[in-house]
Design a protein around this motif. Sequence first.
Motif, PDB file in Angstrom:
ATOM      1  N   VAL A  89     -47.648  59.937  17.258  1.00  0.00           N
ATOM      2  CA  VAL A  89     -47.875  61.376  17.230  1.00  0.00           C
ATOM      3  C   VAL A  89     -49.268  61.620  16.678  1.00  0.00           C
ATOM      4  O   VAL A  89     -49.647  61.051  15.650  1.00  0.00           O
ATOM      5  CB  VAL A  89     -46.816  62.075  16.351  1.00  0.00           C
ATOM      6  N   GLN A  90     -50.037  62.445  17.361  1.00  0.00           N
ATOM      7  CA  GLN A  90     -51.343  62.891  16.892  1.00  0.00           C
ATOM      8  C   GLN A  90     -51.344  64.411  16.916  1.00  0.00           C
ATOM      9  O   GLN A  90     -50.656  65.019  17.728  1.00  0.00           O
ATOM     10  CB  GLN A  90     -52.451  62.345  17.782  1.00  0.00           C
ATOM     11  N   HIS A  91     -52.111  65.016  16.031  1.00  0.00           N
ATOM     12  CA  HIS A  91     -52.205  66.482  16.036  1.00  0.00           C
ATOM     13  C   HIS A  91     -53.508  66.850  16.722  1.00  0.00           C
ATOM     14  O   HIS A  91     -54.550  66.960  16.084  1.00  0.00           O
ATOM     15  CB  HIS A  91     -52.131  67.054  14.620  1.00  0.00           C
ATOM     16  N   SER A  92     -53.467  66.983  18.010  1.00  0.00           N
ATOM     17  CA  SER A  92     -54.558  67.205  18.963  1.00  0.00           C
ATOM     18  C   SER A  92     -54.920  65.858  19.569  1.00  0.00           C
ATOM     19  O   SER A  92     -54.382  64.831  19.171  1.00  0.00           O
ATOM     20  CB  SER A  92     -55.775  67.907  18.354  1.00  0.00           C
ATOM     21  N   ASN A  93     -55.824  65.865  20.496  1.00  0.00           N
ATOM     22  CA  ASN A  93     -56.154  64.640  21.225  1.00  0.00           C
ATOM     23  C   ASN A  93     -57.261  63.837  20.541  1.00  0.00           C
ATOM     24  O   ASN A  93     -57.606  62.762  20.986  1.00  0.00           O
ATOM     25  CB  ASN A  93     -56.579  65.016  22.659  1.00  0.00           C
ATOM     26  N   PHE A  94     -57.801  64.329  19.427  1.00  0.00           N
ATOM     27  CA  PHE A  94     -58.937  63.675  18.792  1.00  0.00           C
ATOM     28  C   PHE A  94     -58.622  62.259  18.327  1.00  0.00           C
ATOM     29  O   PHE A  94     -59.442  61.344  18.481  1.00  0.00           O
ATOM     30  CB  PHE A  94     -59.462  64.502  17.616  1.00  0.00           C
ATOM     31  N   ASN A 100     -59.564  55.052  20.842  1.00  0.00           N
ATOM     32  CA  ASN A 100     -60.069  54.460  22.080  1.00  0.00           C
ATOM     33  C   ASN A 100     -61.569  54.170  21.996  1.00  0.00           C
ATOM     34  O   ASN A 100     -62.033  53.107  22.408  1.00  0.00           O
ATOM     35  CB  ASN A 100     -59.760  55.360  23.274  1.00  0.00           C
ATOM     36  N   ALA A 101     -62.339  55.117  21.435  1.00  0.00           N
ATOM     37  CA  ALA A 101     -63.786  54.930  21.305  1.00  0.00           C
ATOM     38  C   ALA A 101     -64.108  53.780  20.356  1.00  0.00           C
ATOM     39  O   ALA A 101     -64.971  52.945  20.648  1.00  0.00           O
ATOM     40  CB  ALA A 101     -64.447  56.225  20.827  1.00  0.00           C
ATOM     41  N   PHE A 113     -51.257  52.762  23.972  1.00  0.00           N
ATOM     42  CA  PHE A 113     -50.256  53.309  23.070  1.00  0.00           C
ATOM     43  C   PHE A 113     -49.558  54.491  23.742  1.00  0.00           C
ATOM     44  O   PHE A 113     -50.090  55.109  24.646  1.00  0.00           O
ATOM     45  CB  PHE A 113     -50.896  53.774  21.755  1.00  0.00           C
ATOM     46  N   HIS A 114     -48.368  54.819  23.253  1.00  0.00           N
ATOM     47  CA  HIS A 114     -47.572  55.938  23.772  1.00  0.00           C
ATOM     48  C   HIS A 114     -47.811  57.158  22.874  1.00  0.00           C
ATOM     49  O   HIS A 114     -47.138  57.319  21.860  1.00  0.00           O
ATOM     50  CB  HIS A 114     -46.090  55.564  23.811  1.00  0.00           C
ATOM     51  N   TRP A 115     -48.772  57.998  23.251  1.00  0.00           N
ATOM     52  CA  TRP A 115     -49.184  59.134  22.436  1.00  0.00           C
ATOM     53  C   TRP A 115     -48.393  60.394  22.783  1.00  0.00           C
ATOM     54  O   TRP A 115     -48.141  60.675  23.938  1.00  0.00           O
ATOM     55  CB  TRP A 115     -50.666  59.431  22.656  1.00  0.00           C
ATOM     56  N   SER A 118     -48.577  66.576  18.577  1.00  0.00           N
ATOM     57  CA  SER A 118     -47.764  67.503  17.780  1.00  0.00           C
ATOM     58  C   SER A 118     -48.237  68.953  17.942  1.00  0.00           C
ATOM     59  O   SER A 118     -47.486  69.879  17.632  1.00  0.00           O
ATOM     60  CB  SER A 118     -47.733  67.097  16.306  1.00  0.00           C
ATOM     61  N   VAL A 119     -49.453  69.176  18.446  1.00  0.00           N
ATOM     62  CA  VAL A 119     -49.874  70.552  18.758  1.00  0.00           C
ATOM     63  C   VAL A 119     -49.008  71.077  19.902  1.00  0.00           C
ATOM     64  O   VAL A 119     -48.517  72.213  19.855  1.00  0.00           O
ATOM     65  CB  VAL A 119     -51.373  70.622  19.125  1.00  0.00           C
ATOM     66  N   THR A 120     -48.805  70.259  20.924  1.00  0.00           N
ATOM     67  CA  THR A 120     -47.931  70.646  22.043  1.00  0.00           C
ATOM     68  C   THR A 120     -46.525  70.941  21.545  1.00  0.00           C
ATOM     69  O   THR A 120     -45.901  71.930  21.946  1.00  0.00           O
ATOM     70  CB  THR A 120     -47.898  69.525  23.108  1.00  0.00           C
TER      71      THR A 120
END
Length: 190
Positions: A89-94, A100-101, A113-115, A118-120
């Motif tokens: 779970v990430q809160h936004s795509n950042f 990845n970067a 990874f299976h992202w 949590s914003v969605t």
Amino acid sequence: MIPNDNFRFIALDVETACGDPASICQIGLACVWPDNRIYTFSTLVNPGTAFDAFNIRLHGIGPDHVRNAPRFDEVLVLLFPVLSRHHLVQHSNFDKQAVNAASRTYGFDAPDFHWIDSVTIARRAWPELKGNGGHGLGNLKKVLKLDFHHHDAGEDARAAAQVVLRAEAYLGVPFDRIGNPDRKALSRHD
């Protein structure tokens, strides 16, 4: 201690040294056990790059803090076994972009990874917040009465995990159904 258990999901957050998303200087994990208890882990990371004053003011981490910290590639090798077998779970795509970067910077392919965002999940649980403070962690902290120190990777990861747990309880639906991008909308009785 690096988590190596079986969790329902893991929330992941990063802080960066500068405007380059690959400049990860802290990684935080909030690992949610089947009974919804949360184990929080964080580590400093030496980004091998200069720090911007803005970022230091934001999270309080500077070059002196990370001087003896491991590099991202060393941390990724240690965390990969647990991260690769869980929903993240990430809160936004950042956070995904940063991981990845940083992976590419060290010559790795972007991890598969299976992202889940949590914003969605928050938007589906509390659509009334759109235009009324929004679904960022700062506003959700106030609306959901969450207790955490914003812009600390471990604390932000724990907050993202709490947002998911609150949304599950509110909607009566598991996080993977709420966060599925193919779902149009969920009601409390879906």
